[in-house]
Design a protein around this motif. Sequence first.
Motif, PDB file in Angstrom:
ATOM      1  N   THR A 153       1.139   0.172  17.164  1.00  0.00           N
ATOM      2  CA  THR A 153       2.228  -0.463  16.463  1.00  0.00           C
ATOM      3  C   THR A 153       1.918  -1.834  15.763  1.00  0.00           C
ATOM      4  OG1 THR A 153       2.646  -1.579  18.629  1.00  0.00           O
ATOM      5  CG2 THR A 153       3.957   0.364  18.013  1.00  0.00           C
ATOM      6  N   TYR A 160       2.144  -0.301   6.192  1.00  0.00           N
ATOM      7  CA  TYR A 160       3.208   0.544   6.405  1.00  0.00           C
ATOM      8  C   TYR A 160       2.899   1.748   5.338  1.00  0.00           C
ATOM      9  CZ  TYR A 160       7.615   2.218   5.451  1.00  0.00           C
ATOM     10  OH  TYR A 160       9.056   2.984   5.203  1.00  0.00           O
ATOM     11  N   GLU A 162       5.431   4.857   4.120  1.00  0.00           N
ATOM     12  CA  GLU A 162       7.025   5.470   4.237  1.00  0.00           C
ATOM     13  C   GLU A 162       6.841   6.839   4.920  1.00  0.00           C
ATOM     14  OE1 GLU A 162       9.674   4.251   3.175  1.00  0.00           O
ATOM     15  OE2 GLU A 162      11.090   6.006   3.769  1.00  0.00           O
ATOM     16  N   HIS A 165       5.686   6.446   8.885  1.00  0.00           N
ATOM     17  CA  HIS A 165       6.178   5.446   9.791  1.00  0.00           C
ATOM     18  C   HIS A 165       7.689   5.455   9.646  1.00  0.00           C
ATOM     19  CE1 HIS A 165       2.287   2.916   9.213  1.00  0.00           C
ATOM     20  NE2 HIS A 165       2.030   3.915  10.112  1.00  0.00           N
ATOM     21  N   ARG A 166       8.733   6.345   9.047  1.00  0.00           N
ATOM     22  CA  ARG A 166      10.036   6.229   8.779  1.00  0.00           C
ATOM     23  C   ARG A 166      10.598   6.234  10.220  1.00  0.00           C
ATOM     24  NH1 ARG A 166      11.753  10.373   5.429  1.00  0.00           N
ATOM     25  NH2 ARG A 166      10.460   9.487   3.924  1.00  0.00           N
ATOM     26  N   PRO A 167      10.263   7.326  11.132  1.00  0.00           N
ATOM     27  CA  PRO A 167      10.930   7.254  12.332  1.00  0.00           C
ATOM     28  C   PRO A 167      10.586   6.099  13.224  1.00  0.00           C
ATOM     29  CG  PRO A 167       9.498   9.167  12.042  1.00  0.00           C
ATOM     30  CD  PRO A 167       9.322   8.116  10.892  1.00  0.00           C
ATOM     31  N   PHE A 168       9.697   5.136  12.931  1.00  0.00           N
ATOM     32  CA  PHE A 168       9.220   4.282  13.859  1.00  0.00           C
ATOM     33  C   PHE A 168       9.275   2.775  13.423  1.00  0.00           C
ATOM     34  CE2 PHE A 168       6.168   8.149  14.076  1.00  0.00           C
ATOM     35  CZ  PHE A 168       6.803   8.602  15.351  1.00  0.00           C
ATOM     36  N   LEU A 169      10.205   2.682  12.448  1.00  0.00           N
ATOM     37  CA  LEU A 169      10.475   1.414  11.815  1.00  0.00           C
ATOM     38  C   LEU A 169      10.897   0.440  12.591  1.00  0.00           C
ATOM     39  CD1 LEU A 169      11.958   2.110   8.159  1.00  0.00           C
ATOM     40  CD2 LEU A 169       9.741   1.180   8.812  1.00  0.00           C
ATOM     41  N   SER A 170      11.616   0.926  13.859  1.00  0.00           N
ATOM     42  CA  SER A 170      12.299  -0.006  14.886  1.00  0.00           C
ATOM     43  C   SER A 170      11.100  -0.645  15.637  1.00  0.00           C
ATOM     44  CB  SER A 170      12.993   0.616  15.792  1.00  0.00           C
ATOM     45  OG  SER A 170      12.450   1.765  16.392  1.00  0.00           O
TER      46      SER A 170
END
Length: 450
Positions: A153, A160, A162, A165-170
């Motif tokens: 992480t 980054y 896109e 990593h979109r599902p893991f932005l949190s």
Amino acid sequence: MNTEALVQLDHAHVWHPFTPMQQWRATRPLIIDRAEGFELIDTEGRRYIDGVSSIWCNVHGHRVEAIDRAIRAQLDKVAFSTLLGLGSTPSIELAARLCAIAPPGLDKVFYSDSGATSVEVAFKMAVGYQHHRGRPEKNRFIGLRGAYHGDTTGAMSVGYCELFHRPFLSMVFPTRFVDAPDALRAGEGAPPASEGRWPSEDPDRAAWLREQCLGSLDRLLDRHADETAAIVIEPVMQGAAGMICQPEGFVRGAAELARRHDVLLIADEVATGFGRTGTMFACDREGVTPDIMCLAKGLTGGYLPLAATLARNEIEAAFCGPVDAARTLYHGHTYTGSALACAAALASLDLFESAGLIEHVGRSARLIAERLEALRGCPRVADVRQRGMMTGIELVPGAGPTAADLCLAVRRKGLILRPLGDVVVLMPAPAMPGETLARMLEIVVGAIAA
Ligand SMILES: *Cc1c(COP(=O)(O)O)cnc(C)c1O
């Protein structure tokens, strides 16, 4: 087990990294069974030149007598013992060797086991250093857009992408990015390449891009140095971004800005280290000593997982004090400093010297440049980017087969390559002999020109 059974079991049980699995299961996978020198051999006995050096790790070839022997000898002593509160012979010898060849001033070695973990360690060194010297608010990072530092992480946060990593932005922490001196995709106003030159090799364009990128880095630091622990770069060549090479002087410029704004410079040499760009480390090309340097992929010659994060004495010193001052770096990975892996790394470093590998890389880099001259003027090629043996051939999208198509086509000719977007990546092992390299280049040029 025969190939058919292996394919079935692979499809049933193996979740491959960075691989769209639904599509994978619709294909018949190539299964590597063994290797010899610079060739991989599949379960049917077919041979393929290892054109990506087994994902950028392999240095001297496969089944190298001296490395095999060193690992066997270490097996007869001990395979692994912990570095938590204990020393081990090969890890000590290797640390001293690494400090002797690293850019001067890097004198402390923290081991882990992959590129991503070496980066996580670097981040904690940087933030911890700022904290212990009374600047806890300096806890953010500045990275280059499109950078790749691994998939844990923290590493993800500073690299980054896109799509990935979109599902893991949190999960990621906020990072500031500057535009990399991207040879091709850089914003408005970049002077066009002059006639007959690839965009990345045009000196005026390169100088413009360097000043542009260093300028935005400077402005970002003007505003945010007070909250910044470190700048993180892949020096000289941003690998996974698509072999994006930096104009000469960029690394030196970034190092000067880091010093002037009182932030650390972390050089991620996981891909560029161990001869890939023509010098032992990419930072050597510009005479730069970063504050922290990350090493992994080629460290063991591509044999075993091992990583090292090198730091200046001053950084480690910030973690020293009475135990109750809570300065200790409470961080570690269980297999840290594995004796087997360290023995392989020591044997690999011996080979750099005995085989005159850096000189060999110089000759190979010239051979690559010479053979890729054949692509000049080819309307399907947008750019050719090369630093040492790290090479990216960027194709014009929509102008014929994609990079992925090309990589499949060369496989039928006995060459393994792996694309990055529109870029065909050539990452031969630094020790690949001239005749194998020439054969590889012939296949690549033939496939693109066809
Ligand atoms: C491959 C790579 C990493 C990650 O290394 P792993 O061993 O896969 O974790 C980090 N940084 C760079 C520049 C890399 O190329």
